[in-house]
Design a protein around this motif. Sequence first.
Motif, PDB file in Angstrom:
ATOM      1  N   PHE A 191       0.958  -1.195  -0.271  1.00 32.75           N
ATOM      2  CA  PHE A 191      -0.098  -0.132  -0.128  1.00 32.75           C
ATOM      3  C   PHE A 191       0.880   1.075   0.025  1.00 32.75           C
ATOM      4  O   PHE A 191       1.872   1.197   0.712  1.00 32.75           O
ATOM      5  N   SER A 192       0.595   2.257  -0.763  1.00 37.06           N
ATOM      6  CA  SER A 192       1.321   3.490  -0.773  1.00 37.06           C
ATOM      7  C   SER A 192       0.281   4.540  -1.307  1.00 37.06           C
ATOM      8  O   SER A 192      -0.605   4.418  -1.832  1.00 37.06           O
ATOM      9  N   GLY A 193       0.801   5.792  -0.889  1.00 36.95           N
ATOM     10  CA  GLY A 193      -0.287   6.905  -1.291  1.00 36.95           C
ATOM     11  C   GLY A 193       0.709   8.305  -1.379  1.00 36.95           C
ATOM     12  O   GLY A 193       1.722   8.298  -1.099  1.00 36.95           O
ATOM     13  N   ILE A 194      -0.135   8.997  -2.221  1.00 40.56           N
ATOM     14  CA  ILE A 194       0.579  10.491  -2.682  1.00 40.56           C
ATOM     15  C   ILE A 194      -0.558  11.474  -2.364  1.00 40.56           C
ATOM     16  O   ILE A 194      -1.722  11.293  -2.871  1.00 40.56           O
ATOM     17  N   GLN A 195      -0.083  12.655  -1.737  1.00 42.55           N
ATOM     18  CA  GLN A 195      -1.189  13.553  -1.515  1.00 42.55           C
ATOM     19  C   GLN A 195      -1.379  14.315  -2.943  1.00 42.55           C
ATOM     20  O   GLN A 195      -0.545  14.791  -3.558  1.00 42.55           O
TER      21      GLN A 195
END
Length: 343
Positions: A6-10
């Motif tokens: 899981f990863s994310g970017i704003q």
Amino acid sequence: MKQRIFSGIQPSGDLHLGNYLGAIKQWVGLQDEYESIFCVVDLHAITVSQDPAVLRRKTLEIAKTYIASGIDPAKASLFVQSHVPEHAELCWLLNTIARNGDLTKMTQFKDKSGFDIEAEGSESVSAQSFKERFNSVGVGLFDYPILMAADILLYDTQVVPVGDDQLQHVELARTLARRFNERFGETFRVPQSRVMEEGARIMGLDDPTRKMSKSAESQYNAIALSDDAETVRRKIKKAVTDSGSEIVYQDDKPALKNLINISTLLSGMPIHDIESKYQGKGYGDFKSDLAETIIAFLTPFQERIASLSDEETLRILREGAERVRPIATAKLNEAKGKMGFLI
Ligand code: AMP
Ligand code: TRP
């Protein structure tokens, strides 16, 4: 069974080459090996003030960037954080497990708020200015890492690929998982972080001692993924270089090293070959070729983004949310049940 990442970017600021080379490009390489979940973390973005219209546009833009970079919605789940309300709800539950001291030590909080509790009482910080600063910092900014822990823990995530600046936050997710499990019984998987490749830390073009950043003040700090050819040429021409004129990859030439890194990562040409190619030539030749290498990457990339409609992108995001939501619901209910909520 594949492991889950899981990863994310704003969706805030303009994405730049550092985001692409340091994060997105590496995720593309992981999506075959791992069951991948990639998130546009809009709830995190509002921890600093956002213009609603800009937030809406940026959220779609980030999603398009993922897709144009090669994240395949058929392989990876791509969704918007606020479309899965379980993130905010688990954040609340974890708020009651976390302690203030878990958060005041976070480097990102100190950076973004200018508030460093460990500096209290030090000569440079008067009690008055300290209090004023504390009182003006948003509660959301403080709570940011707990929401990130919720993102990760909801999906029994095994591996979290992040830049080294995010390691402390992943560590908190591990702490909260353990603390919850100890108190209420085995519920959350304790995730591992995976730091992205060392070479993919891209530094500012105007200052090779600091990371290329969305929030840099100078327009000459970063190449935005949306920059046109003329802008790229201008920025590379202005990029600082080190003393000397030879094209060599050395630690004592950090500016040049950074430019060579960008060149090798985008062109695939080994560093050694780049050095040989410019033997006897100066910075000028290297820089003008580098600008063209960047443009050759950006042009088709920008065409792919332009070919994705808002509607199509939203459809992909909704599908992604539908796919992951049952995992999130089940995990949230498990946690609530253990805490004593009626389900
Ligand atoms: P941010 O721009 O801080 O929201 O970061 C989004 C993602 O891009 C994170 O995974 C960062 O670690 C990565 N990232 C941001 N800036 C850079 C950079 N200059 N070089 C490499 N990776 C970066
Ligand atoms: N805080 C991360 C950043 O600024 C973004 C993020 C939010 C994230 N939730 C996450 C990264 C969960 C990995 C896993 O880069």
